[in-house]
Design an enzyme around this catalytic site. Structure first.
Site, mmCIF file in Angstrom:
data_model
loop_
_atom_site.group_PDB
_atom_site.id
_atom_site.type_symbol
_atom_site.label_atom_id
_atom_site.label_comp_id
_atom_site.label_asym_id
_atom_site.label_seq_id
_atom_site.Cartn_x
_atom_site.Cartn_y
_atom_site.Cartn_z
ATOM 1 N N ALA A 1 117.204 -15.311 40.241
ATOM 2 C CA ALA A 1 117.746 -16.397 40.521
ATOM 3 C C ALA A 1 118.850 -17.097 40.109
ATOM 4 O O ALA A 1 118.919 -16.912 38.412
ATOM 5 C CB ALA A 1 117.205 -17.704 41.164
ATOM 6 N N ASP A 2 119.963 -17.510 40.882
ATOM 7 C CA ASP A 2 121.169 -18.205 39.964
ATOM 8 C C ASP A 2 121.836 -18.893 41.108
ATOM 9 O O ASP A 2 121.396 -18.962 42.761
ATOM 10 C CB ASP A 2 122.319 -16.878 39.736
ATOM 11 C CG ASP A 2 123.039 -17.827 38.500
ATOM 12 O OD1 ASP A 2 123.407 -17.880 37.012
ATOM 13 O OD2 ASP A 2 124.467 -17.539 39.526
ATOM 14 N N THR A 3 122.243 -19.937 40.357
ATOM 15 C CA THR A 3 122.566 -21.530 40.863
ATOM 16 C C THR A 3 124.492 -22.102 40.633
ATOM 17 O O THR A 3 124.343 -22.266 39.255
ATOM 18 C CB THR A 3 121.788 -22.895 40.712
ATOM 19 O OG1 THR A 3 120.756 -22.028 41.517
ATOM 20 C CG2 THR A 3 121.791 -24.116 42.351
#
Length: 204
Positions: free
Chosen positions: A76-78
């Site tokens: 995941a990446d935000t």
């Protein structure tokens, strides 16, 4: 029953060191093993949704290469986007101040990209990548309020220089979309995507 059995009995690996993402998975009964990717985060993409999808995919593929069949890897990446600008992690109080100054009194977007890979052995995987967006509305803040928040440890390792689940909650006017997405992992969407992925595997 072990929480991981809720996702097809797969051994769940979270390719992230974020304690917030681990806590979110724990919230829905999943106890992931933590195996963060340490690869350099590089992408030629410019649109925030494409940036986070590409980086989540890179992280998941990096870790999935080390595991065999029966393993599910989640990357995941935000990022936070305000106008046309993408804000990552500030790292310093000065950069945190600059970022929060841009967010205060405005609406911005939080994008989280997620990649789920089912390892099949022999380096083969079956997976999906998607991005979720949440609009976040922030109250106007005084220079003193910005300075006080930017000077605490909380914003330094968070995209956009704030944690909605922490002290910055005092300045959140409201959100449109998934709250968990702002924290770092869109749980409802993730669950639906994984259900579809597992159904695809059963149909093969």
């Amino acid at each position: 029953m072990n929480g991981n059995e809720n996702w097809g009995g797969y051994r769940v690996i979270l390719a992230s060191a974020s304690p917030r993402r681990k806590e979110l998975l724990n919230q829905i009964g999943i106890e992931p093993e933590i195996r963060p990717s340490h690869m350099a985060e590089e992408t030629g993409e410019r649109k925030p949704d494409r940036v986070v999808m590409e980086l989540s995919r890179q992280k998941a593929e990096d870790i999935a290469a080390e595991y065999g069949a029966g393993t599910m890897v989640i990357g995941a990446d935000t990022v936070v986007a305000v106008g046309s600008e993408i804000l990552g992690k500030p790292g310093t109080p000065m950069k945190a101040y600059e970022m929060i100054e841009k967010l205060q009194g405005r609406t911005h977007q939080v994008y989280t990209g997620v990649t789920v890979l089912l390892c099949q052995g022999g380096g083969m995987t079956h997976g999906i990548t998607f991005a979720e967006k949440t609009d976040v509305h922030v109250y106007p803040m005084t220079p003193m309020e910005i300075s006080e928040y930017a000077g605490c440890p909380e914003p330094l390792d968070k995209a956009g220089a704030y944690g909605i689940q922490g002290r910055f909650a005092a300045y959140i006017k409201g959100i449109d979309g998934d709250y968990a997405n702002v924290v770092g992992l869109p749980l409802g969407r993730l669950n639906q995507e994984i259900k579809g992925l597992l159904e695809d595997r059963e149909d093969d």
